[in-house]
Design a protein around this motif. Structure first.
Motif, PDB file in Angstrom:
ATOM      1  N   VAL A 119      13.177   8.672  -6.540  1.00 30.50           N
ATOM      2  CA  VAL A 119      11.284   8.773  -6.186  1.00 30.50           C
ATOM      3  C   VAL A 119      11.095   9.537  -4.783  1.00 30.50           C
ATOM      4  CG1 VAL A 119       9.389   7.715  -6.212  1.00 30.50           C
ATOM      5  CG2 VAL A 119      10.581   7.639  -8.109  1.00 30.50           C
TER       6      VAL A 119
ATOM      7  N   ALA B  13       8.950   0.876  -5.945  1.00 27.90           N
ATOM      8  CA  ALA B  13       9.549   1.543  -6.663  1.00 27.90           C
ATOM      9  C   ALA B  13      11.502   1.406  -7.328  1.00 27.90           C
ATOM     10  CB  ALA B  13       9.696   2.916  -5.936  1.00 27.90           C
ATOM     11  N   ARG B  14      11.433   0.914  -6.514  1.00 25.01           N
ATOM     12  CA  ARG B  14      13.235   0.144  -6.593  1.00 25.01           C
ATOM     13  C   ARG B  14      13.217  -0.436  -7.795  1.00 25.01           C
ATOM     14  NH1 ARG B  14      15.583  -1.662  -0.971  1.00 25.01           N
ATOM     15  NH2 ARG B  14      17.521  -1.466  -2.330  1.00 25.01           N
TER      16      ARG B  14
ATOM     17  N   ALA C 201      13.692   2.704 -10.516  1.00 25.23           N
ATOM     18  CA  ALA C 201      13.423   4.435  -9.896  1.00 25.23           C
ATOM     19  C   ALA C 201      14.977   4.353  -8.951  1.00 25.23           C
ATOM     20  CB  ALA C 201      12.916   4.565  -8.509  1.00 25.23           C
TER      21      ALA C 201
ATOM     22  N   VAL D  75      15.193   5.814  -3.530  1.00 21.67           N
ATOM     23  CA  VAL D  75      14.453   5.745  -3.468  1.00 21.67           C
ATOM     24  C   VAL D  75      14.402   6.279  -2.225  1.00 21.67           C
ATOM     25  CG1 VAL D  75      12.015   4.802  -2.565  1.00 21.67           C
ATOM     26  CG2 VAL D  75      13.175   4.391  -4.926  1.00 21.67           C
TER      27      VAL D  75
ATOM     28  N   ALA E 221       7.982   4.611 -10.020  1.00 26.75           N
ATOM     29  CA  ALA E 221       8.988   4.439 -10.884  1.00 26.75           C
ATOM     30  C   ALA E 221       9.210   5.296 -11.929  1.00 26.75           C
ATOM     31  CB  ALA E 221       9.139   3.333 -10.212  1.00 26.75           C
TER      32      ALA E 221
ATOM     33  N   THR F 110       9.760   8.362 -13.143  1.00 27.30           N
ATOM     34  CA  THR F 110      11.121   9.377 -13.163  1.00 27.30           C
ATOM     35  C   THR F 110      11.692   7.943 -13.883  1.00 27.30           C
ATOM     36  OG1 THR F 110      12.572   9.296 -11.138  1.00 27.30           O
ATOM     37  CG2 THR F 110      11.466   6.934 -11.284  1.00 27.30           C
ATOM     38  N   ARG F 111      11.146   7.455 -14.611  1.00 28.88           N
ATOM     39  CA  ARG F 111      12.223   6.231 -15.773  1.00 28.88           C
ATOM     40  C   ARG F 111      12.013   7.763 -16.830  1.00 28.88           C
ATOM     41  NH1 ARG F 111      11.782   0.115 -15.519  1.00 28.88           N
ATOM     42  NH2 ARG F 111      12.342   0.416 -17.847  1.00 28.88           N
TER      43      ARG F 111
END
Ligand SMILES: NC(=O)C1=CN([C@@H]2O[C@H](COP(=O)(O)OP(=O)(O)OC[C@H]3O[C@@H](n4cnc5c(N)ncnc54)[C@H](O)[C@@H]3O)[C@@H](O)[C@H]2O)[C@@H](O)CC1
Ligand SMILES: Nc1ncnc2c1ncn2[C@@H]1O[C@H](COP(=O)(O)OP(=O)(O)O)[C@@H](O)[C@H]1O
Ligand SMILES: [K+]
Length: 448
Positions: free
Chosen positions: A220, A238-239, A243, A246, A403, A406-407
């Motif tokens: 991300v 996000a982390r 994700a 990042v 996130a 992105t997963r």
């Protein structure tokens, strides 16, 4: 695999508009049997929850009134002191003397504002239980038509209505007790619900890839600008939400972020050369002018999944078509109004219009966040505690949804899951939480 939106076969969590409820009623045909079950459910709920006091049932002209009359019969059988009054001739003074008022005046059939006499009756009630909805509440929108009383609790049937979850309706209903009255699930299916209450039964979180590495878990990129704290909150979320990588992209030399967040000073064009960099968050703390330029540049690159929030939305004020090609937008009411004009009385219709116009999954944030897909499916979220209304929580939500994208989740379920997990994290954090408390909680509730 695209982790798609899942409609439970049982239609658990489906919401029926008053029009759909009437369709279900017509398809079922056996109104007397349903009314008997509804009245019995009301009486049972009252007997379970209330002290035995003199009860006054205010009965309206339709089936809502019918439900109330049946409830009175069951209460009387159980030895409760109960009287029934037709709302047209009932007296506010008598209402004021009742220990408990059962509001069975109007339910799903409300078709116009309440008149002064009905308002005076409902105002006089000191302790009121509502049948289906408090009379005067529009079950489709949660708006009040003239007046609606505050209920101690509301007994509703078959499925909840949007107005039970949308404010101000949600507050006026008190606790909503949903009772099964024997409506066949097949009939609910035929009516075709297209609004749902958000819950984990609508989505599946992707499992972590056991053989994967940081890039297979997704990357991300979050643009950072004038208020870098906002982008950092999004990055932390996000982390924690899974994700793999990042990056914060900052045009200027911003201070070093937390260890583990990668800081990029490369120009946007350079960053876009990396084909793995597919997921972007544009807007939080970026500055309106910079957000407008960056968004336009990202939209020229095919194949990106872009989440636009905050300044990126303000940059498109009055010209929402500039958002076409964006995957998810997360406006609060102010940003939404600047983009699309006033929300009006129907928050679901407004979110649907925005989604159709932009082609983006629209997350219209608030205490009753509405998530709408461009094809029209809508979800209402009801798990956000009031203390979520604090600075920076919107930034956390943006990073969280990015996130989930992105997963591998599709945009609509990613938005639903993100909003639900955001509320769940805030509940776990408790009153007095800060936005920065949310990411670590997300760490353990977002694993598939
Ligand atoms: N759909 C279902 O499956 C079931 C529905 N039931 C009940 O039926 C209710 C809906 O019944 P109805 O469709 O008969 O609707 P209502 O009982 O809500 O009232 C409709 C009547 O009130 C009049 N009206 C509406 N707004 C008015 C206003 N502001 N001032 C004066 N008159 C007004 C309408 O013209 C109509 O005559 C539900 O809320 C629920 O309580 C239950 O009987 C069980 C089964
Ligand atoms: N009264 C409320 N109860 C529960 N949640 C709320 C309430 N008001 C706002 N929220 C939620 O808080 C978050 C605030 O986001 P936003 O307005 O973008 O704030 P910020 O820009 O400070 O991050 C949203 O997720 C919104 O749904
Ligand atoms: K009612």
């Amino acid at each position: 695999m695209a982790y798609s939106f899942e409609r439970p076969e049982s239609f658990t969590g489906a919401l029926l508009t008053p029009v759909q409820m009437a369709q279900a009623d017509a398809l079922a045909g056996d109104t007397a049997r349903l009314m008997e079950a509804a009245g019995r459910a009301i009486a049972r709920s009252i007997m379970r929850r209330c002290k035995k006091v003199p009860v006054l049932v205010l009965a309206g002209p339709g089936n809502n009134g019918g439900d109330g009359r049946v409830a009175a019969r069951y209460l009387a059988w159980e030895g409760w002191p109960v009287r029934v009054r037709d709302f047209r001739t009932a007296d506010p003074a008598e209402v004021a003397r009742a220990g408990l008022v059962v509001d069975a005046i109007f339910g799903a059939g409300l078709s116009r504002d309440l008149d002064e006499h009905t308002i005076s009756l409902l105002r006089a009630a000191k302790n009121l239980v509502a049948v289906d909805v408090p009379s005067g509440l529009d079950g489709a929108s949660g708006q009040v038509r003239g007046f609606a009383p505050q209920a101690a609790f509301t007994v509703t049937f078959v499925r909840k209505k949007p107005g039970h979850l949308l404010f101000p309706g949600r507050a006026l209903c008190g606790e909503v007790l949903l009772r099964d009255i024997g409506m066949p699930v097949s009939i609910i299916g035929r009516v075709g619900p297209d609004i749902w209450e958000n819950s984990p039964s609508l989505f599946t979180l992707p499992p972590r890839d056991t053989g994967g590495h940081k890039y297979t878990s997704g990357e991300v990129t979050i643009l950072s600008g004038t208020l870098p704290g906002a982008a950092r909150l999004a990055a932390m979320a996000a982390r924690r939400a899974g994700a793999g990588m990042v990056s914060l992209a900052a045009a200027d030399a911003s201070p070093l972020p937390e260890a583990g967040i990668i800081l990029r000073h490369d120009p946007l064009d350079r960053l876009l050369e990396d084909p793995r960099r597919l997921h972007w968050v544009v807007g939080p703390g970026l500055g309106v002018a910079a957000a407008g330029v960056a968004l336009a540049r990202l939209l020229q690159t095919p194949g990106l999944a872009i989440l636009a929030d905050a300044d990126a939305l303000t940059a498109c004020a009055g010209t929402p078509k500039k958002l076409r090609g964006v995957c998810v937008i997360t406006p609060h009411e102010g940003e939404f109004t600047r983009l699309f004009g006033t929300i009006g009385p129907d928050k679901i219709a407004a979110a649907r219009r925005a989604a159709a116009l932009t082609g983006a999954v629209t997350v219209l944030k608030g205490p009753d966040t509405v998530i709408a897909a461009p094809e029209g499916t809508a979800v209402i979220n009801a798990n956000a505690p009031p203390w979520l209304a604090t600075g920076g929580t919107g930034d956390v939500l943006s990073g969280l949804i990015a996130a989930l994208l992105t997963r591998g989740m599709a945009p609509f379920p990613a938005a639903c899951a993100g909003v639900w997990l955001h509320g769940a994290a805030a509940q776990e954090a408790g009153p007095g939480m800060l936005a920065e408390d949310l990411p670590s909680i997300l760490g353990h509730i977002t694993q598939g």
